[in-house]
Design a protein around this motif. Structure first.
Motif, PDB file in Angstrom:
ATOM      1  N   MET A   1      37.124  11.804 105.348  1.00  0.00           N
ATOM      2  CA  MET A   1      35.997  12.402 104.490  1.00  0.00           C
ATOM      3  C   MET A   1      36.967  13.459 103.573  1.00  0.00           C
ATOM      4  O   MET A   1      37.684  14.316 104.216  1.00  0.00           O
ATOM      5  N   LEU A   2      36.398  13.552 102.349  1.00  0.00           N
ATOM      6  CA  LEU A   2      37.103  14.752 101.825  1.00  0.00           C
ATOM      7  C   LEU A   2      36.193  15.695 101.211  1.00  0.00           C
ATOM      8  O   LEU A   2      34.943  15.310 100.757  1.00  0.00           O
ATOM      9  N   LYS A   3      36.531  16.963 100.950  1.00  0.00           N
ATOM     10  CA  LYS A   3      35.426  17.948 100.288  1.00  0.00           C
ATOM     11  C   LYS A   3      36.243  18.239  99.092  1.00  0.00           C
ATOM     12  O   LYS A   3      37.494  18.779  99.080  1.00  0.00           O
ATOM     13  N   ILE A   4      35.910  17.982  97.781  1.00  0.00           N
ATOM     14  CA  ILE A   4      36.436  17.786  96.918  1.00  0.00           C
ATOM     15  C   ILE A   4      35.798  19.245  95.738  1.00  0.00           C
ATOM     16  O   ILE A   4      34.503  18.935  95.506  1.00  0.00           O
ATOM     17  N   VAL A   5      36.260  19.922  95.350  1.00  0.00           N
ATOM     18  CA  VAL A   5      35.902  20.955  94.426  1.00  0.00           C
ATOM     19  C   VAL A   5      36.327  20.801  92.951  1.00  0.00           C
ATOM     20  O   VAL A   5      37.665  20.798  92.560  1.00  0.00           O
ATOM     21  N   THR A   6      35.439  20.453  91.892  1.00  0.00           N
ATOM     22  CA  THR A   6      35.988  20.598  90.543  1.00  0.00           C
ATOM     23  C   THR A   6      35.338  21.443  89.597  1.00  0.00           C
ATOM     24  O   THR A   6      34.213  22.122  89.949  1.00  0.00           O
ATOM     25  N   ARG A   7      35.740  21.552  88.551  1.00  0.00           N
ATOM     26  CA  ARG A   7      35.155  22.612  87.481  1.00  0.00           C
ATOM     27  C   ARG A   7      33.821  22.020  86.988  1.00  0.00           C
ATOM     28  O   ARG A   7      32.931  22.613  86.872  1.00  0.00           O
ATOM     29  N   ASP A   8      33.698  20.682  86.860  1.00  0.00           N
ATOM     30  CA  ASP A   8      32.440  20.292  86.230  1.00  0.00           C
ATOM     31  C   ASP A   8      32.399  18.665  86.766  1.00  0.00           C
ATOM     32  O   ASP A   8      33.268  18.047  87.430  1.00  0.00           O
ATOM     33  N   LEU A   9      31.235  17.857  86.255  1.00  0.00           N
ATOM     34  CA  LEU A   9      31.012  16.690  86.752  1.00  0.00           C
ATOM     35  C   LEU A   9      32.172  15.748  85.910  1.00  0.00           C
ATOM     36  O   LEU A   9      32.449  14.642  86.604  1.00  0.00           O
ATOM     37  N   GLN A  10      32.317  16.095  84.628  1.00  0.00           N
ATOM     38  CA  GLN A  10      33.340  15.419  84.048  1.00  0.00           C
ATOM     39  C   GLN A  10      34.773  15.146  84.672  1.00  0.00           C
ATOM     40  O   GLN A  10      35.228  14.091  85.009  1.00  0.00           O
ATOM     41  N   SER A  11      35.062  16.348  85.165  1.00  0.00           N
ATOM     42  CA  SER A  11      36.320  16.497  85.940  1.00  0.00           C
ATOM     43  C   SER A  11      36.144  15.688  87.417  1.00  0.00           C
ATOM     44  O   SER A  11      37.238  14.961  87.737  1.00  0.00           O
ATOM     45  N   PHE A  12      35.434  15.638  87.842  1.00  0.00           N
ATOM     46  CA  PHE A  12      34.891  15.095  89.223  1.00  0.00           C
ATOM     47  C   PHE A  12      35.186  13.361  88.854  1.00  0.00           C
ATOM     48  O   PHE A  12      35.778  12.712  89.469  1.00  0.00           O
ATOM     49  N   GLN A  13      34.406  12.973  87.945  1.00  0.00           N
ATOM     50  CA  GLN A  13      34.184  11.512  87.571  1.00  0.00           C
ATOM     51  C   GLN A  13      35.741  10.999  86.893  1.00  0.00           C
ATOM     52  O   GLN A  13      36.177  10.105  87.668  1.00  0.00           O
ATOM     53  N   ASN A  14      36.397  11.879  86.654  1.00  0.00           N
ATOM     54  CA  ASN A  14      37.879  11.574  86.145  1.00  0.00           C
ATOM     55  C   ASN A  14      38.783  11.409  87.452  1.00  0.00           C
ATOM     56  O   ASN A  14      39.451  10.536  87.342  1.00  0.00           O
ATOM     57  N   LEU A  15      38.564  12.198  88.312  1.00  0.00           N
ATOM     58  CA  LEU A  15      39.480  12.322  89.510  1.00  0.00           C
ATOM     59  C   LEU A  15      38.844  10.948  90.329  1.00  0.00           C
ATOM     60  O   LEU A  15      39.801  10.170  90.763  1.00  0.00           O
ATOM     61  N   MET A  16      37.638  10.866  90.567  1.00  0.00           N
ATOM     62  CA  MET A  16      37.127   9.633  91.105  1.00  0.00           C
ATOM     63  C   MET A  16      37.656   8.399  90.619  1.00  0.00           C
ATOM     64  O   MET A  16      38.174   7.400  91.105  1.00  0.00           O
ATOM     65  N   MET A  17      37.498   8.064  89.327  1.00  0.00           N
ATOM     66  CA  MET A  17      37.647   6.849  88.514  1.00  0.00           C
ATOM     67  C   MET A  17      39.528   6.635  88.234  1.00  0.00           C
ATOM     68  O   MET A  17      39.840   5.427  88.525  1.00  0.00           O
ATOM     69  N   ASP A  18      39.831   7.803  87.978  1.00  0.00           N
ATOM     70  CA  ASP A  18      41.252   7.755  87.569  1.00  0.00           C
ATOM     71  C   ASP A  18      42.340   7.565  88.621  1.00  0.00           C
ATOM     72  O   ASP A  18      43.273   7.019  88.591  1.00  0.00           O
TER      73      ASP A  18
END
Length: 48
Positions: A1-18
Motif C-alpha cells: 500500500m502506498l500513500k501518494i500526495v500530488t499537486r493535483d488530480l492531473q499529476s496523480f493521473q500522470n503518475l499512475m498511468m505513466d
C-alpha cells in the motif's frame, strides 16, 4: 500500500498511468481519493 500526495488530480493521473501502470510487478491498482484530512501524521499507529 502506498500513500501518494500530488499537486493535483492531473499529476496523480500522470503518475499512475505513466509511472505505475507500466511496471510488470504490479498486478492490480486501486486508488482512493481523500477529500478532507482530519489528522495528517507521518507516524504509524501504535497497537494497544
Amino acid at each position: 500500500m502506498l500513500k501518494i500526495v500530488t499537486r493535483d488530480l492531473q499529476s496523480f493521473q500522470n503518475l499512475m498511468m505513466d509511472q505505475m501502470d507500466g511496471q510488470g510487478e504490479i498486478g492490480k491498482m486501486k486508488s482512493m481519493l481523500v477529500l478532507s484530512v482530519l489528522k495528517d501524521s507521518k507516524k504509524l499507529p501504535i497497537p494497544e
